[in-house]
Motif scaffolding. Structure first.
Motif, short mmCIF file in Angstrom:
data_model
loop_
_atom_site.label_atom_id
_atom_site.label_comp_id
_atom_site.label_asym_id
_atom_site.label_seq_id
_atom_site.Cartn_x
_atom_site.Cartn_y
_atom_site.Cartn_z
N GLY A 149 0.80 -1.22 0.00
CA GLY A 149 0.00 0.00 0.00
C GLY A 149 0.83 1.27 0.00
O GLY A 149 2.06 1.21 0.10
N LYS A 150 0.17 2.40 -0.09
CA LYS A 150 0.85 3.69 -0.18
C LYS A 150 0.28 4.66 0.84
O LYS A 150 -0.94 4.82 0.94
CB LYS A 150 0.71 4.26 -1.60
N ILE A 151 1.18 5.32 1.59
CA ILE A 151 0.80 6.32 2.58
C ILE A 151 1.43 7.65 2.19
O ILE A 151 2.63 7.72 1.93
CB ILE A 151 1.26 5.90 3.99
N VAL A 152 0.62 8.69 2.16
CA VAL A 152 1.08 10.00 1.66
C VAL A 152 0.81 11.07 2.72
O VAL A 152 -0.25 11.08 3.36
CB VAL A 152 0.37 10.38 0.35
N ILE A 153 1.78 11.96 2.89
CA ILE A 153 1.59 13.14 3.74
C ILE A 153 1.56 14.37 2.84
O ILE A 153 2.32 14.46 1.88
CB ILE A 153 2.71 13.25 4.80
N ILE A 154 0.63 15.30 3.12
CA ILE A 154 0.46 16.47 2.26
C ILE A 154 0.71 17.76 3.05
O ILE A 154 0.51 17.80 4.26
CB ILE A 154 -0.95 16.50 1.64
#
Length: 329
Positions: A197-202
């Motif tokens: 999976g992919k975890i993104v911080i913005i």
């Protein structure tokens, strides 16, 4: 629909500020539900929350007789009606675009979890609390934790606080591990990454976490964090459930405790312990002096805050290790 789940327990000092910040969100209220999951609070938390529930039909509360956060999340997820799930913390407040920015980014980056920077603040601003606030946002205090130290662009990361998931993520990767009193978010995020999976911080929004304001509470909280680093690995049987930075305080404490113990039988070993402490105090004294000058903060409180943070965290991990042989759970 967005379902926002907030585990709460004895939050009378913080719950109103948290809910007020949620009510100011620019997310459409007819597509929103807020689920407060109470761990049987013994203060005025439930009373304060009831006043909001009576006024706003999209806010409701359910009980968590198990008291701890992973149970709260699992109960909330099962109760939630939304196809997007968000976890918030009652110790924080949220920018008015927090909900909309995270939901938008979830689709934009095709991510499994999206979060934002978590700034640290304190309710009561004094020389001591401002020093505590500073070290909890400093790389020498929290390591390379990007959600605490800040970002300038969206990027993939190992974990985020107060995240936002597609509901299907929990079907694919599983629910929260209810054995974990602490680190349950980190463990879930690591599990997501290991599963591809992919975890993104913005950088488009942020939340503000309200930190503990006394050394006693700071030490107690970080002692528990350190202890549960060890127990998280023990329960999950997976060292990758955490990051290297989580074990640095343990190495620091061991650098002077082991030589001290050896020194009881071989005196020269005391020199190693003294050297480790001297180097630490020299480095942290330099960091504290630089911060005191640049941020106009109290040097003594800064240095003391660093010491309390590092030693309590490391001692928690050490005690976690020492108690493993007696842990039958």
């Amino acid at each position: 629909m967005l379902s926002v789940i907030v585990p709460i327990y004895n939050e009378e000092k913080y719950i109103a500020k948290c809910i007020d910040s949620m009510l100011k969100q620019d997310y459409p209220k007819n597509d929103l539900e807020i689920i407060l999951v109470d761990g049987m609070s013994e203060d005025r938390t439930r009373e304060i929350a009831a006043e909001y529930i009576a006024t706003y039909p999209f806010i409701r509360m359910i009980e968590n007789t198990h008291r701890i956060a992973p149970w709260a999340m699992n109960l909330g997820i099962k109760e939630a009606k939304g196809d997007v799930i968000m976890r918030l913390d009652a110790h924080a407040t949220y920018e008015k675009n927090y909900f909309s920015a995270l939901v938008k980014a979830l689709k934009l980056y095709d991510a499994d979890n999206v979060g934002a920077v978590c700034r640290t603040d304190v309710l009561n601003k004094t020389p001591k609390t401002l020093a505590i606030r500073e070290i909890l946002s400093n790389k020498f205090g929290v390591g390379n934790s990007t959600f605490r130290t800040g970002i300038t662009k969206a990027q993939e990361v190992e974990t985020v606080p107060f995240g936002c998931w597609k509901r299907s993520v929990f079907d694919k990767y599983g629910m929260y591990d209810v054995r974990l009193v602490r680190n349950q978010d980190i463990e879930l995020n690591k599990r997501i990454i290991r599963g591809g999976g992919k975890i993104v911080i913005i950088p488009d929004t942020f939340c503000t976490y309200l930190a503990r304001e006394t050394y006693k509470k700071l030490a107690k909280n970080n002692y528990g964090n350190g202890k549960w680093n060890i127990l998280t690995v023990y329960y999950t049987k997976e060292l990758r459930s955490l990051s290297i930075r989580h074990f640095v305080p343990l190495l620091f404490v061991l650098s002077f405790t082991i030589p001290t113990i050896v020194g009881l039988m071989w005196c020269p070993a005391f020199c190693i312990s003294a050297l480790a402490l001297s180097v630490y105090l020299l480095v942290m004294g330099g960091v504290s002096a630089k911060l005191a000058i640049s941020k106009k903060l109290n040097f003594f409180y800064l240095l003391t805050s660093f010491i309390v943070l590092h030693v309590s965290y490391g001692c928690g991990s050490l005690m976690g290790l020492l108690k493993l042989p007696f842990n039958n759970k």
